[in-house]
Motif scaffolding. Structure first.
Motif, short mmCIF file in Angstrom:
data_model
loop_
_atom_site.label_atom_id
_atom_site.label_comp_id
_atom_site.label_asym_id
_atom_site.label_seq_id
_atom_site.Cartn_x
_atom_site.Cartn_y
_atom_site.Cartn_z
N PRO A 155 16.00 2.37 19.47
CA PRO A 155 17.03 1.37 19.83
C PRO A 155 16.66 0.55 21.06
O PRO A 155 17.34 -0.43 21.36
N ASN A 156 15.60 0.94 21.75
CA ASN A 156 15.14 0.20 22.93
C ASN A 156 14.11 -0.87 22.58
O ASN A 156 13.63 -1.58 23.46
N PHE A 157 13.78 -0.99 21.27
CA PHE A 157 12.72 -1.91 20.87
C PHE A 157 13.28 -3.18 20.23
O PHE A 157 14.15 -3.13 19.36
N PHE A 158 12.73 -4.31 20.65
CA PHE A 158 13.10 -5.62 20.12
C PHE A 158 11.81 -6.40 19.87
O PHE A 158 10.76 -6.08 20.41
N ARG A 159 11.91 -7.46 19.04
CA ARG A 159 10.74 -8.31 18.83
C ARG A 159 11.16 -9.73 18.49
O ARG A 159 12.24 -9.95 17.93
N THR A 160 10.28 -10.66 18.83
CA THR A 160 10.57 -12.08 18.60
C THR A 160 9.77 -12.62 17.42
O THR A 160 9.54 -13.82 17.32
N ILE A 161 9.34 -11.74 16.55
CA ILE A 161 8.59 -12.10 15.36
C ILE A 161 9.19 -11.34 14.19
O ILE A 161 9.72 -10.23 14.37
N ALA A 162 9.11 -11.92 13.00
CA ALA A 162 9.67 -11.26 11.82
C ALA A 162 8.79 -10.08 11.39
O ALA A 162 7.59 -10.06 11.69
N PRO A 163 9.35 -9.09 10.70
CA PRO A 163 8.57 -7.92 10.27
C PRO A 163 7.66 -8.20 9.08
O PRO A 163 7.80 -9.22 8.39
N ASP A 164 6.75 -7.26 8.82
CA ASP A 164 5.73 -7.44 7.80
C ASP A 164 6.26 -7.53 6.38
O ASP A 164 5.61 -8.12 5.51
N ASP A 165 7.40 -6.93 6.09
CA ASP A 165 7.90 -7.03 4.73
C ASP A 165 8.23 -8.49 4.39
O ASP A 165 7.99 -8.94 3.27
N LYS A 176 1.13 -15.98 -6.01
CA LYS A 176 1.65 -16.28 -7.35
C LYS A 176 1.63 -17.78 -7.60
O LYS A 176 1.28 -18.24 -8.70
N GLY A 177 2.00 -18.54 -6.58
CA GLY A 177 1.98 -20.00 -6.69
C GLY A 177 0.59 -20.55 -6.93
O GLY A 177 0.43 -21.62 -7.53
N LEU A 178 -0.45 -19.83 -6.45
CA LEU A 178 -1.83 -20.24 -6.68
C LEU A 178 -2.31 -19.86 -8.08
O LEU A 178 -3.43 -20.19 -8.47
N GLY A 179 -1.45 -19.13 -8.81
CA GLY A 179 -1.81 -18.71 -10.16
C GLY A 179 -2.63 -17.43 -10.21
O GLY A 179 -3.24 -17.11 -11.24
N LEU A 180 -2.66 -16.66 -9.10
CA LEU A 180 -3.43 -15.43 -9.05
C LEU A 180 -2.62 -14.28 -9.66
O LEU A 180 -1.50 -14.02 -9.23
N THR A 181 -3.18 -13.62 -10.66
CA THR A 181 -2.46 -12.51 -11.32
C THR A 181 -3.12 -11.16 -11.06
O THR A 181 -2.47 -10.13 -11.15
N LYS A 182 -4.43 -11.17 -10.75
CA LYS A 182 -5.15 -9.93 -10.47
C LYS A 182 -5.64 -9.97 -9.02
O LYS A 182 -6.47 -10.82 -8.68
N LEU A 183 -5.14 -9.06 -8.21
CA LEU A 183 -5.44 -9.12 -6.77
C LEU A 183 -6.04 -7.82 -6.26
O LEU A 183 -5.61 -6.72 -6.62
N ALA A 184 -7.04 -7.98 -5.40
CA ALA A 184 -7.59 -6.85 -4.64
C ALA A 184 -6.88 -6.85 -3.29
O ALA A 184 -6.85 -7.87 -2.60
N VAL A 185 -6.30 -5.72 -2.92
CA VAL A 185 -5.58 -5.61 -1.65
C VAL A 185 -6.37 -4.66 -0.75
O VAL A 185 -6.49 -3.47 -1.05
N ILE A 186 -6.88 -5.19 0.34
CA ILE A 186 -7.74 -4.44 1.27
C ILE A 186 -7.02 -4.32 2.61
O ILE A 186 -6.29 -5.24 3.02
N GLY A 193 -2.11 -3.06 9.54
CA GLY A 193 -2.85 -3.54 8.38
C GLY A 193 -2.48 -2.83 7.09
O GLY A 193 -2.20 -3.48 6.07
N LYS A 194 -2.45 -1.51 7.11
CA LYS A 194 -2.10 -0.76 5.90
C LYS A 194 -0.64 -0.97 5.54
O LYS A 194 -0.29 -1.05 4.36
N GLY A 195 0.22 -1.06 6.57
CA GLY A 195 1.64 -1.30 6.31
C GLY A 195 1.86 -2.62 5.60
O GLY A 195 2.60 -2.69 4.60
N PHE A 196 1.20 -3.66 6.09
CA PHE A 196 1.31 -4.98 5.47
C PHE A 196 0.76 -4.94 4.04
O PHE A 196 1.38 -5.46 3.10
N ALA A 197 -0.40 -4.33 3.87
CA ALA A 197 -1.03 -4.26 2.55
C ALA A 197 -0.17 -3.48 1.56
O ALA A 197 -0.08 -3.85 0.38
N THR A 198 0.45 -2.42 2.03
CA THR A 198 1.30 -1.61 1.16
C THR A 198 2.50 -2.42 0.67
O THR A 198 2.88 -2.33 -0.52
N PHE A 199 3.09 -3.19 1.56
CA PHE A 199 4.20 -4.06 1.14
C PHE A 199 3.72 -5.08 0.11
O PHE A 199 4.41 -5.35 -0.87
N CYS A 200 2.55 -5.66 0.34
CA CYS A 200 2.01 -6.62 -0.62
C CYS A 200 1.82 -5.97 -1.98
O CYS A 200 2.16 -6.55 -3.03
#
Length: 388
Positions: A155-165, A176-186, A193-200
């Motif tokens: 509860p003591n933590f704040f941020r001025t940037i949106a979260p990774d989700d 999707k807008g680029l028409g990509l249907t098969k993606l490698a997520v690294i 990094g892993k948190g962002f990739a997992t959400f993707c």
């Protein structure tokens, strides 16, 4: 008896005379201070700044130090905060969790009550329990790992940037807008990094007609990433999404292009940095990266950038507007609270708006700034340009 009485009286008279002299000296000193313009030292409000101030990720952390210094100078010129002069004290953690705990411990021992930082999510997560135990308010301009706020543990933590989700949702929608249907997520196996990739990965799998053909972690700091580059090629991926920071991203995209793998490379705000372009060179061209929205029309942002150029002679680096905003928000909260009391400061952050470089903001019950978000950028002719 009479002699003793005389001695007592004499001592009392001398004591009274000394007291009178002391009072006169004090008045004389005060008068001298007025005449010379000297004043007693003002009370200080220390604004701690923690983050990567050296090492590979210093380009992310040093802009926050500059932002804090500029805000402190501005506030002090206007009379300080509740009669206190703002002093900036920085602690370097190189974005390493073990150093982040050392930095937090030093902040606690120095009696710091408000801290701007940390920069990286892993370092922030490591340091947060130390700050929480000592009831120190922490505000990050760049630690985007969702559980930092959404878990409710800090509860003591704040941020001025949106979260990774939110960032991941935009990234996948753009892919999707680029028409990509098969993606490698690294990813780089880290909290960010892993948190962002997992959400993707989750968002891709939720989209009909899209799939993750490779989900792979790499070791930060490795000299060569040819193995993962070969896996990307063999996977049949139409595009790559990378979660992590610029040192690894630059090596992976360079390896891909050298192997004539020309599929789109998309990444996050850990890669939206001019350092990535400098390191990757010609191979950076065409790379996409999500990052904080463009605030260039905001008057506070314009003022902040102008101040940075005047003071440091350069354009500010990544997360500068978020750091400038965090410094403003923290100091304004102390002013509104009338003290550095933890409960009063956190209440002020959640209930009172403040004009910042990222807009007029206050923070929700979890600590996220309301109204901030991400945009998509692409390297074009050696510069990141927002894709409208």
């Amino acid at each position: 008896m009479r002699t003793k009485l005389h001695l007592i009286v004499l001592c009392l008279v001398m004591a009274a005379m000394l007291a009178a002299c002391s009072a006169e000296e004090k008045k004389a000193d005060e008068k001298a201070d007025v005449q010379t313009g000297e004043v007693a030292p003002a009370a200080k409000l220390v604004l701690g700044v923690a983050g990567a101030h050296s090492g590979d990720l210093a380009s992310y952390g040093l802009p926050s130090v500059n932002a804090a210094k500029l805000v402190a100078a501005k506030v002090n010129a206007a009379g300080g905060v509740n009669g206190m002069t703002v002093e900036v004290v920085a602690q370097d953690d190189q974005c390493k969790p073990e150093l982040a705990t050392n930095a937090a411990t030093k902040m606690v021992s120095d009696g710091v009550k408000i801290v701007l930082g940390h920069i990286c999510s892993g370092a922030t997560k490591a340091a947060l329990p130390i700050y929480l135990e000592s009831k120190i308010v922490l505000m990050s301009p760049s630690a985007t790992n969702p559980p930092l706020t959404q878990s409710g543990e800090y509860p003591n933590f704040f941020r001025t940037i949106a979260p990774d989700d939110a960032q991941a949702a935009l990234e996948v929608a753009f892919a999707k807008g680029l028409g990509l249907t098969k993606l490698a997520v690294i990813h780089d196996k880290g909290d960010y990094g892993k948190g962002f990739a997992t959400f993707c990965k989750e968002f891709i799998e939720a989209e009909e007609g899209m799939e993750v053909v490779l989900f792979e972690g790499v070791t930060p700091g490795a000299v060569d990433y040819s193995a993962v580059v070969q896996k990307i090629k063999s996977s049949g991926a139409q595009g790559v999404i990378f979660g992590g920071y610029h040192p690894e991203a630059s090596k992976i995209v360079s390896g891909m292009r050298k192997k004539e793998i020309t599929i789109p490379f998309l990444s996050d705000d850990g890669v939206k940095d001019d350092t990535f372009i400098k390191v990757a060179g010609e191979y950076a061209e065409g790379v996409y990266a999500t990052g904080p929205m463009d605030f260039s029309t905001n008057p506070v942002y314009q003022e902040a950038v102008a101040a940075h150029k005047a003071e440091f002679g350069t354009d500010p680096g990544p997360f500068f507007p978020e750091a400038y905003s965090a410094a403003l928000a923290l100091l304004k909260a102390v002013e509104n609270a009338g003290s550095t009391d933890y409960d009063k400061v956190t209440e002020a952050l959640r209930t009172q708006y403040v004009d910042t470089a990222v807009g007029s903001v206050k923070f929700d019950a979890k600590g996220d700034a309301e109204g901030v978000g991400f945009a998509v950028y692409q390297v074009q002719s050696g510069k990141y340009v927002e894709i409208k």
